[in-house]
Structures are given as structure tokens and as C-alpha cells.
Design a protein around this motif. Structure first.
Motif, PDB file in Angstrom:
ATOM      1  N   ARG A  56       0.834  -1.208   0.000  1.00 40.31           N
ATOM      2  CA  ARG A  56       0.000   0.000   0.000  1.00 40.31           C
ATOM      3  C   ARG A  56       0.869   1.258   0.000  1.00 40.31           C
ATOM      4  NH1 ARG A  56      -5.346  -0.266   0.726  1.00 40.31           N
ATOM      5  NH2 ARG A  56      -6.210  -2.276   1.302  1.00 40.31           N
ATOM      6  N   LEU A  57       1.961   1.235   0.750  1.00 39.42           N
ATOM      7  CA  LEU A  57       2.855   2.392   0.770  1.00 39.42           C
ATOM      8  C   LEU A  57       3.520   2.603  -0.583  1.00 39.42           C
ATOM      9  CD1 LEU A  57       4.549   2.075   4.272  1.00 39.42           C
ATOM     10  CD2 LEU A  57       2.895   3.788   3.537  1.00 39.42           C
ATOM     11  N   LEU A  58       3.892   1.505  -1.248  1.00 38.71           N
ATOM     12  CA  LEU A  58       4.523   1.622  -2.555  1.00 38.71           C
ATOM     13  C   LEU A  58       3.541   2.089  -3.626  1.00 38.71           C
ATOM     14  CD1 LEU A  58       6.833  -1.525  -2.584  1.00 38.71           C
ATOM     15  CD2 LEU A  58       7.500   0.865  -2.329  1.00 38.71           C
ATOM     16  N   VAL A  59       2.306   1.595  -3.568  1.00 42.15           N
ATOM     17  CA  VAL A  59       1.327   1.941  -4.596  1.00 42.15           C
ATOM     18  C   VAL A  59       0.764   3.339  -4.384  1.00 42.15           C
ATOM     19  CG1 VAL A  59      -0.951   1.348  -5.509  1.00 42.15           C
ATOM     20  CG2 VAL A  59       0.725  -0.443  -5.112  1.00 42.15           C
ATOM     21  N   TYR A  60       0.356   3.647  -3.164  1.00 42.36           N
ATOM     22  CA  TYR A  60      -0.335   4.907  -2.896  1.00 42.36           C
ATOM     23  C   TYR A  60       0.576   6.021  -2.393  1.00 42.36           C
ATOM     24  CZ  TYR A  60      -4.427   1.951  -3.300  1.00 42.36           C
ATOM     25  OH  TYR A  60      -5.365   1.075  -3.743  1.00 42.36           O
ATOM     26  N   GLY A  61       1.799   5.687  -2.039  1.00 37.73           N
ATOM     27  CA  GLY A  61       2.725   6.700  -1.548  1.00 37.73           C
ATOM     28  C   GLY A  61       2.791   6.727  -0.031  1.00 37.73           C
ATOM     29  N   PRO A  62       3.844   7.325   0.496  1.00 34.66           N
ATOM     30  CA  PRO A  62       4.038   7.318   1.948  1.00 34.66           C
ATOM     31  C   PRO A  62       3.069   8.215   2.717  1.00 34.66           C
ATOM     32  CG  PRO A  62       5.773   8.577   0.871  1.00 34.66           C
ATOM     33  CD  PRO A  62       4.952   7.950  -0.219  1.00 34.66           C
ATOM     34  N   LEU A  63       2.343   9.075   2.032  1.00 35.44           N
ATOM     35  CA  LEU A  63       1.400   9.950   2.725  1.00 35.44           C
ATOM     36  C   LEU A  63       0.010   9.328   2.872  1.00 35.44           C
ATOM     37  CD1 LEU A  63       2.355  13.385   1.182  1.00 35.44           C
ATOM     38  CD2 LEU A  63       3.068  12.396   3.366  1.00 35.44           C
ATOM     39  N   GLN A  64      -0.226   8.156   2.298  1.00 38.80           N
ATOM     40  CA  GLN A  64      -1.540   7.511   2.360  1.00 38.80           C
ATOM     41  C   GLN A  64      -2.016   7.270   3.796  1.00 38.80           C
ATOM     42  OE1 GLN A  64      -3.855   7.074   0.212  1.00 38.80           O
ATOM     43  NE2 GLN A  64      -5.206   5.880   1.503  1.00 38.80           N
ATOM     44  N   ARG A  67      -3.892  10.158   5.129  1.00 39.25           N
ATOM     45  CA  ARG A  67      -5.176  10.496   4.515  1.00 39.25           C
ATOM     46  C   ARG A  67      -6.304   9.603   5.002  1.00 39.25           C
ATOM     47  NH1 ARG A  67      -2.609   9.921  -0.925  1.00 39.25           N
ATOM     48  NH2 ARG A  67      -0.959  11.424  -0.744  1.00 39.25           N
ATOM     49  N   ASP A  71      -5.777   3.145   7.029  1.00 38.95           N
ATOM     50  CA  ASP A  71      -4.424   2.868   6.548  1.00 38.95           C
ATOM     51  C   ASP A  71      -3.382   3.217   7.609  1.00 38.95           C
ATOM     52  OD1 ASP A  71      -5.272   1.841   4.139  1.00 38.95           O
ATOM     53  OD2 ASP A  71      -5.202   3.783   3.116  1.00 38.95           O
TER      54      ASP A  71
END
Length: 148
Positions: A56-64, A67, A71
Motif C-alpha cells: 500500500r505504501l509503494l502503490v499509494y505513496g508514503p502519505l496515504q 489520509r 491505513d
């Protein structure tokens, strides 16, 4: 996207149920062989949860995680699972054999991941809302039946 697919949600729910079953299988005075098998299953489950968080961090980015509260919650659980496995692998006191009760409590929080399934079960939620809204009518019919 595969991370939001219903099959992924159900797989992670099944792993959460397996994690709760693992905690339920723990008991005082169990044989060392059973205890070691529980530790290994916990490592495998923790690896699966950590893999999901990392993907999830790789796909959506470290700021997910900032948000979405879910998560962020899963990121914390994944990090604590990694810390637990690292401490156990380094020769520390395994959480299943006492001493680290805080990590056992954190592991039990994996059961809360099942609440995430309600995103996938929207038709079931619609049916539940209709049933709740019609409870007044059902109550009136039941009262009439009881009167006669």
C-alpha cells in the motif's frame, strides 16, 4: 486496482481470523512443539500483514496513512508486527510465552481489520438499513398478532 479488489479484502479478513484463532490457541502449559508452531504461524501472518502495508505504501505513496485512518491503523499494526517478529527472531522473549503482553494485545487488534470488509459489503449494508428502517412496521404487526 488489486489492493482494493474484493478478493484481497477477503484474503486479509481470512488472515485476520486466522490471527485471532492463533491467539485463541495459546494456553498455559502447552507443549513446546505446539508453542513453536504457533510462533512460526504468527511470523507468517505478520509477514502477510506487513507485505500488505508495504505494498500500500509503494502503490499509494508514503502519505496515504495520513489520509486514511484505516491505513494509518494498519501501518501501526504492521510496524508493531515487524517489531515483534524482529525481537522474537533476535532471541528475545517470544510474545506467546509471556513477558511481552503488550504485543499480544496489539496482535489481538488485528481482529478490528474485519471492520474494513464493510466497504466491500455495500449490498449487505443496504439490506441492513432497510431492515432497521422497517422495524417499526414489524413491531406494529407483532403487536397486532399478539392482541388477537
Amino acid at each position: 486496482m488489486m489492493l482494493e479488489h474484493w478478493a484481497t479484502s477477503w484474503l486479509m479478513a481470512a488472515l485476520s481470523v486466522a490471527s485471532v484463532g492463533l491467539l485463541a490457541a495459546e494456553h498455559q502449559g502447552m507443549a513446546d512443539q505446539l508453542w513453536w508452531q504457533l510462533v512460526q504461524v504468527n511470523w507468517a501472518l505478520s509477514a502477510c500483514f506487513l507485505l500488505e502495508v508495504v505494498s500500500r505504501l509503494l502503490v499509494y505513496g508514503p502519505l496515504q496513512p495520513l489520509r486514511s485512518a484505516w491505513d494509518g491503523f494498519e501501518l501501526v499494526l504492521g510496524g508493531l508486527a515487524a517489531a515483534e517478529v524482529a525481537m522474537e527472531a533476535a532471541g528475545g522473549i517470544p510474545a506467546l510465552r509471556g513477558g511481552m503482553y503488550g504485543l499480544v494485545v496489539v496482535r489481538s487488534l488485528r481482529a478490528l481489520r474485519l471492520l474494513r470488509l464493510f466497504r466491500v459489503l455495500t449490498p449487505l449494508l443496504d439490506i441492513g438499513q432497510v431492515l432497521v428502517s422497517s422495524l417499526g412496521s414489524f413491531t406494529a404487526i407483532a403487536v397486532l398478532i399478539l392482541l388477537f
